[in-house]
Design a protein around this motif. Sequence first.
Motif, short mmCIF file in Angstrom:
data_model
loop_
_atom_site.label_atom_id
_atom_site.label_comp_id
_atom_site.label_asym_id
_atom_site.label_seq_id
_atom_site.Cartn_x
_atom_site.Cartn_y
_atom_site.Cartn_z
N LEU A 49 -1.45 7.56 7.93
CA LEU A 49 -2.53 6.73 7.38
C LEU A 49 -2.00 5.99 6.16
CD1 LEU A 49 -5.61 5.96 7.20
CD2 LEU A 49 -5.84 7.90 5.64
N ASP A 50 -2.31 4.69 6.08
CA ASP A 50 -1.99 3.88 4.92
C ASP A 50 -3.28 3.31 4.32
OD1 ASP A 50 0.79 4.09 4.92
OD2 ASP A 50 1.03 2.44 6.34
N LEU A 51 -3.31 3.20 2.99
CA LEU A 51 -4.33 2.45 2.27
C LEU A 51 -3.63 1.29 1.59
CD1 LEU A 51 -6.24 5.44 0.57
CD2 LEU A 51 -6.78 4.30 2.74
N TYR A 110 -7.65 0.14 5.23
CA TYR A 110 -7.06 1.40 5.66
C TYR A 110 -6.47 1.20 7.04
CZ TYR A 110 -11.22 1.78 8.58
OH TYR A 110 -12.20 1.53 9.52
N SER A 111 -5.44 1.96 7.37
CA SER A 111 -4.75 1.75 8.64
C SER A 111 -4.19 3.07 9.18
CB SER A 111 -3.61 0.72 8.47
OG SER A 111 -2.96 0.50 9.69
N GLY A 146 0.65 5.67 1.57
CA GLY A 146 0.00 6.61 2.47
C GLY A 146 0.92 7.76 2.81
N GLY A 179 0.80 -1.21 0.00
CA GLY A 179 0.00 0.00 0.00
C GLY A 179 0.83 1.26 0.00
#
Length: 228
Positions: A126-128, A158-159, A110, A108
């Motif tokens: 934030l990561d996608l 998402y994270s 972000g 991913g």
Amino acid sequence: MSNFKPVTIFIFLLFVSIAVKAQDISPYKFSLGLNVMSYNQQLPITGSDFNDNNYVANYINGLVFKVRNNLFLWRSGFQYNRYEDNNSTAECATCPQSTGKYETFRIGAGFEKEYFYGKVRPILGLDLFYYRSDYKGNSAVGTANEILLTNNRNGAGYSPFVGIKIFPVDFITLTATTSFAGIWYHESIKSEQVSTGIRTTTPGDYHYDSIFNPVAGLTITYNFGSQD
């Protein structure tokens, strides 16, 4: 009044971001990091030893690449985890025995934001990501009713994460993060009874699950490239 404190914190962090925009927050534009350890919650696999939301440690399991500007670090990377399921010695005559292999993969991109620029820096980000997991194993009670099981998942998530960075020297960064992850995925389950050869396929279905990662990653990062 209940929203006053979060709004105040957000305004304060925004002010700090603007105030430090012109500072030389790092002489390096790029970063390449190795994730040396994580302690993550697993999505359970029904019919296997991974049937609880257990927390499991993994080592040397990912890479991350970052590009810095004055406000953010834009990041991309991947993480691969492999777990062994080996409960071949049952605790009782009617307890199931199981063995198998459970693999998860995510890739991913972000961003992250640093605050209070110095040798120690809190971060938010934030990561996608794309998510995939594969389980292959078998279970049996005694020597009878052995069942082969496969479980495949494909999805996205998402994270958001928080963490801390330490700069022992300016070109090396040590980072520890904690994260929450929400994942939407399609799940396919197939099983086969060895003695009869009967195969069963569960119709694919879509799910949403969330997991908590107390240590989303301990990362060692090498910083390089001029900001000019």
